[in-house]
Design an enzyme around this catalytic site. Sequence first.
Site, PDB file in Angstrom:
ATOM      1  N   SER A 266       0.770  -1.178  -0.191  1.00 21.03           N
ATOM      2  CA  SER A 266      -0.099  -0.059  -0.099  1.00 21.03           C
ATOM      3  C   SER A 266       0.852   1.244   0.049  1.00 21.03           C
ATOM      4  O   SER A 266       1.700   1.471  -0.841  1.00 21.03           O
ATOM      5  CB  SER A 266      -0.829  -0.172   1.265  1.00 21.03           C
ATOM      6  N   HIS A 407      -7.903  -5.542   0.238  1.00 22.82           N
ATOM      7  CA  HIS A 407      -6.613  -4.825   0.378  1.00 22.82           C
ATOM      8  C   HIS A 407      -5.785  -5.554   1.598  1.00 22.82           C
ATOM      9  O   HIS A 407      -6.343  -5.423   2.812  1.00 22.82           O
ATOM     10  CB  HIS A 407      -7.036  -3.357   0.647  1.00 22.82           C
TER      11      HIS A 407
HETATM   12  C1  GCU Z   1      -5.294   4.554   2.349  1.00 19.90           C
HETATM   13  C2  GCU Z   1      -4.871   5.633   1.005  1.00 19.90           C
HETATM   14  C3  GCU Z   1      -4.136   4.764  -0.062  1.00 19.90           C
HETATM   15  C4  GCU Z   1      -3.087   3.693   0.748  1.00 19.90           C
HETATM   16  C5  GCU Z   1      -3.884   2.902   1.859  1.00 19.90           C
HETATM   17  C6  GCU Z   1      -2.682   2.274   2.785  1.00 19.90           C
HETATM   18  O1  GCU Z   1      -6.419   3.885   1.826  1.00 19.90           O
HETATM   19  O2  GCU Z   1      -6.056   6.219   0.562  1.00 19.90           O
HETATM   20  O3  GCU Z   1      -3.522   5.676  -0.889  1.00 19.90           O
HETATM   21  O4  GCU Z   1      -2.454   3.222  -0.179  1.00 19.90           O
HETATM   22  O5  GCU Z   1      -4.379   3.964   2.742  1.00 19.90           O
HETATM   23  O6  GCU Z   1      -1.530   2.779   2.825  1.00 19.90           O
HETATM   24  O7  GCU Z   1      -3.370   1.295   3.295  1.00 19.90           O
END
Ligand code: GCU
Length: 433
Positions: A266, A407
């Site tokens: 992420s 995710h």
């Molecule tokens: C949020 C953010 C993302 C990121 C994510 C994470 O959702 O909007 O851009 O990748 O956090 O780091 O888990």
Amino acid sequence: MDLGLRFWLSGLKNFLLGRSKPASMYYRPLEGNVQEYKLPDPLEFPDGSTVKTRGDWMERRRPEILEMFEENVYGKVPEGARARDHEIVDKKDGALDGLAIRKQVSIFLAPGKPQPILNLLIYLPRDVVKAKKNVPVFLGLNFVGNHTINDDTGIFMHEKYFPEGMLRGTPYSQSRGLRSWRWPVTSILDQGFGLATAFCGDVVPDRKDGLSRGIHPHYCREGQGQREPDDWGAIAAWAWGLSQAMNYLEGDGDVDATKVAVFGHSRLGKTALWAAAMDQRFAMAIANDSGCGGAALSRRRFGETVRAINESFPHWFCKNFREYNGREDALPVDQHMLLALIAPRPVYVASAQKDFWADPHGEFLSVLHANRVYKFLETTGFPAKDMPPFNQPVFARMGYHVRRGRHDMTLFDWKAYISFARKHFSKKTTKNA
Ligand code: GCU
């Protein structure tokens, strides 16, 4: 069973069960929301002439693209910023029930000052090191502290600033091993790899006020009050932190520093890609669910947009990036060019089926568009034209999969990365395969 064989067999099983449709079909109903866009061509100079030779790419076009990313997206690392000293504060032969050699190293990020410190935790497979071999290593930052990756009580705890809600109500003192599902340490060691990690908050706390509490004040110009529009944001600083860890790894005789795969999930996947773009010592890059500002194409404006990310996380990018809020088409780069900066080194991008916020299809398209540069550099590049079915990793020099689920970074993802690293770090694989 060999991991490659296991993937092949699961591919065969899915095929026989009729589950071999490209994952892009799943996303197709949503594609109507994507407006038309035109991507900048990585192989074309601003004057319209094309990149013709490897030298044109490596010496002219690549540095030009790198600079555009520095100026407009991530920000510039201050000149001369470099950690010089470190201290090995722990070495345990036989950690993790005898499987590992554990090391903990304090890296002093600002020369001559006792703080800030990047606390690097390293696990190496004991049997491989004892056979007098140096080992390839996965290096990546973690979100909430080294002690959360495993419940090994020998890992030092360093209370630091967190973004709100990161520990989801768990008291810090009870957070050992809290994130261990994302860190299958023993599976990694069993396959002959080492793992090195540090807390991103050691470099810059991941909070809106983080830039005033981390590395930034130590490297600002005299009299500088505010961050200049093209000064580094947190992602650039975290990526720089990974390079400081690499400086240490280069001097550690138990590590094969020519085989360090930088990875992240992420926001830390965005960081891993930018680290590999800036620092060519990283032999491989792996971005798990990296989304906007990572592998996903900004111009698609699918899921998280440039405006959304800048408004929620104003400390991640340079201030200039805000100029592109709602104006993605005006960006001189897009994220396929970030992947291209890593060429010809192996790169792996992974998505998750339900991770719409990170735009799985946009992450995949980025791989396809960067493939032109990988092919231009005469590597095998990416071996498919469409998004593979769910849970079916596809890779040559570039790799991609879209895992079922949400995710996250799971054992499935790790198995694919280990397979990819085994292929490229093995002696049998030729330079461009
Ligand atoms: C949020 C953010 C993302 C990121 C994510 C994470 O959702 O909007 O851009 O990748 O956090 O780091 O888990």
